[in-house]
Design a protein around this motif. Structure first.
Motif, mmCIF file in Angstrom:
data_model
loop_
_atom_site.group_PDB
_atom_site.id
_atom_site.type_symbol
_atom_site.label_atom_id
_atom_site.label_comp_id
_atom_site.label_asym_id
_atom_site.label_seq_id
_atom_site.Cartn_x
_atom_site.Cartn_y
_atom_site.Cartn_z
ATOM 1 N N LEU A 158 0.823 -1.210 0.000
ATOM 2 C CA LEU A 158 0.000 0.000 0.000
ATOM 3 C C LEU A 158 0.856 1.258 0.000
ATOM 4 C CD1 LEU A 158 -2.998 0.841 0.097
ATOM 5 C CD2 LEU A 158 -2.802 0.920 2.589
ATOM 6 N N GLN A 159 1.913 1.246 0.800
ATOM 7 C CA GLN A 159 2.818 2.405 0.860
ATOM 8 C C GLN A 159 3.505 2.664 -0.475
ATOM 9 O OE1 GLN A 159 5.437 1.424 4.077
ATOM 10 N NE2 GLN A 159 3.951 1.948 5.668
ATOM 11 N N LEU A 161 2.407 1.737 -3.458
ATOM 12 C CA LEU A 161 1.428 2.145 -4.462
ATOM 13 C C LEU A 161 1.025 3.607 -4.298
ATOM 14 C CD1 LEU A 161 -0.891 -1.014 -4.525
ATOM 15 C CD2 LEU A 161 0.707 -0.281 -6.306
ATOM 16 N N MET A 162 1.070 4.085 -3.030
ATOM 17 C CA MET A 162 0.657 5.465 -2.754
ATOM 18 C C MET A 162 1.832 6.449 -2.756
ATOM 19 S SD MET A 162 -2.159 4.784 0.256
ATOM 20 C CE MET A 162 -2.578 6.527 0.376
ATOM 21 N N LYS A 164 4.688 8.966 -3.792
ATOM 22 C CA LYS A 164 4.686 10.006 -4.832
ATOM 23 C C LYS A 164 6.076 10.195 -5.455
ATOM 24 C CE LYS A 164 0.917 12.562 -2.632
ATOM 25 N NZ LYS A 164 0.488 13.859 -2.052
#
Length: 213
Positions: A158-159, A161-162, A164
């Motif tokens: 999750l980290q 994929l999120m 930036k």
């Protein structure tokens, strides 16, 4: 060797809250399983104990499934259960299902031990120690570790994929995740051998002692 040990201790420190959470979840499941036994009425307990008594008689008569059949059944059951946790860990949204699986596993252990002790007292405790404890000394830590590792990988996924900071490589954490589950699969294979070859013999000895006395 030292580097691996240091990495493992660092991993445990960084993810201690997750391991504590999964352990508590499993423990709550065990307690809940024992509570279910106490909530059963007399007729339900008698019906269930009748089938259990029949099983003990079959065991004394030598008509229970052979060790090879038990090994195949135990091995494939644990492999499918662990594989499901592995897949859910890669889905991110499957995390609540992992919690349910761990909770249900705790319920099964708690109910099994609770029912034997509730119905047979100290004799049931000896039976539980002979038939349930040996393999579960391995199985319980493996499932707790599997659930924890799956949760950690979900958070990592999750980290990434999120993030930036552009594309984040997913292959290294996935390879590490897969390698850890391969190790857990191997450890569960040992538990299946114990469950198929050691526990039945120990249970039979306890049953013959109890029913023969």
């Amino acid at each position: 060797m030292y580097a691996k040990g240091h990495a493992a201790s660092q991993h445990l420190r960084e993810n201690a809250s997750i391991y504590v959470f999964t352990s508590l979840l499993f423990l709550i499941g065990i307690v809940f399983g024992a509570v279910i036994v106490n909530s059963m009425n007399v007729i339900q307990k008698q019906d269930l104990f009748f089938y259990l008594d029949q099983f003990f008689e079959q065991m004394m008569g030598g008509t229970v499934s052979d060790a090879v059949s038990l090994l195949k059944s135990s091995f494939f059951y644990h492999m499918k259960y662990l594989l499901l946790i592995f897949i859910l860990g890669m889905s991110v949204i499957g995390m609540p299902i992992i919690w349910i699986l761990l909770f249900m596993k705790g319920i099964v252990v708690g109910f099994s031990v609770g029912f034997l002790v509730n119905q047979m007292g100290w004799k049931g405790l000896f039976m539980a120690a002979a038939s349930i404890a040996p393999q579960n000394l391995i199985i319980i830590p493996v499932y707790i570790m599997a659930g924890s590792i799956a949760m950690i990988f979900s958070f990592t996924l999750l980290q990434k994929l999120m993030a930036k900071k552009g594309h984040q490589p997913l292959l290294p954490p996935f390879m590490k995740y897969s390698a850890l589950f391969v190790i857990l699969f191997a450890v569960l294979s040992v538990a299946s051998i114990i469950e198929s070859y050691v526990s039945p013999g120990a249970l039979k000895a306890v049953v013959e002692f109890i029913y023969g006395s």
